[in-house]
Motif scaffolding. Structure first.
Motif, PDB file in Angstrom:
ATOM      1  N   LYS A  10       0.838  -1.207   0.000  1.00  0.00           N
ATOM      2  CA  LYS A  10       0.000   0.000   0.000  1.00  0.00           C
ATOM      3  C   LYS A  10       0.872   1.257   0.000  1.00  0.00           C
ATOM      4  CE  LYS A  10      -4.159  -1.839   2.189  1.00  0.00           C
ATOM      5  NZ  LYS A  10      -5.059  -1.767   3.365  1.00  0.00           N
ATOM      6  N   LEU A 109      -5.354  -3.699  -4.045  1.00  0.00           N
ATOM      7  CA  LEU A 109      -4.803  -2.345  -4.145  1.00  0.00           C
ATOM      8  C   LEU A 109      -5.654  -1.492  -5.097  1.00  0.00           C
ATOM      9  CD1 LEU A 109      -0.986  -3.140  -4.334  1.00  0.00           C
ATOM     10  CD2 LEU A 109      -2.162  -1.940  -2.466  1.00  0.00           C
ATOM     11  N   CYS A 112      -8.787  -0.432  -3.463  1.00  0.00           N
ATOM     12  CA  CYS A 112      -8.520   0.583  -2.442  1.00  0.00           C
ATOM     13  C   CYS A 112      -8.163   1.943  -3.062  1.00  0.00           C
ATOM     14  CB  CYS A 112      -7.383   0.090  -1.543  1.00  0.00           C
ATOM     15  SG  CYS A 112      -7.025   1.153  -0.140  1.00  0.00           S
ATOM     16  N   TYR A 113      -7.319   1.940  -4.090  1.00  0.00           N
ATOM     17  CA  TYR A 113      -6.761   3.187  -4.621  1.00  0.00           C
ATOM     18  C   TYR A 113      -7.162   3.513  -6.054  1.00  0.00           C
ATOM     19  CZ  TYR A 113      -3.709   2.786  -0.564  1.00  0.00           C
ATOM     20  OH  TYR A 113      -3.231   2.659   0.711  1.00  0.00           O
TER      21      TYR A 113
END
Length: 147
Positions: A10, A109, A112-113
């Protein structure tokens, strides 16, 4: 799957994004992450390996990606590009990490992003890269399932 490695990934996505967008030195960005305790709960050595490893092998990583992406690598969204570069780096260099873990981490990931739905793109690309770079591991896994 180690939570400290997940946290390292992350941080690596954020740091690589910052590097891609600002062109700032790796050491300066890494120092910022260390000073602000952004790496708390992350395996610092894993973060360091990924964060410095991707730029060192950028030409190789981008050449691998170019085989499987639908546009020039530089035209991929910067967050997705950072995630894909981390995934390819790990598939090539972190052979102790199972390919499915690397793909799953990339998908997470992206969730999340990344942009909405980007996890599907990440999954597809990393799966194709795995077929090429981890063919022996995949075949062994398939053979084990048939037994």
């Amino acid at each position: 799957m180690s939570q400290t490695k997940t946290n390292a990934r992350k941080c690596a996505v954020q740091a690589l994004y910052q590097w891609q967008m600002s062109g700032e030195s790796l050491n300066r960005i890494e120092a910022y992450f260390l000073e602000d305790e952004m790496l708390k709960g992350a395996q610092k050595s894993y973060f360091h390996d990924i964060f410095h490893g991707v730029p060192k092998q950028l030409d190789v990583i981008d050449a691998v990606l170019a085989e499987f992406v639908d546009r020039p690598v530089e035209k991929i969204d910067p967050v997705e590009r950072a995630i894909l570069r981390i995934g390819v780096y790990e598939l090539i260099n972190r052979l102790e990490t199972p390919y499915r873990v690397i793909i799953n981490e990339g998908v997470n990931l992206a969730k999340c992003y990344g942009a909405e739905g980007s996890h599907k793109y990440i999954n597809g690309i990393l799966d194709k890269v795995s077929q090429k770079k981890r063919a022996t591991e995949i075949q062994a896994k398939r053979g084990a399932k048939k037994s």
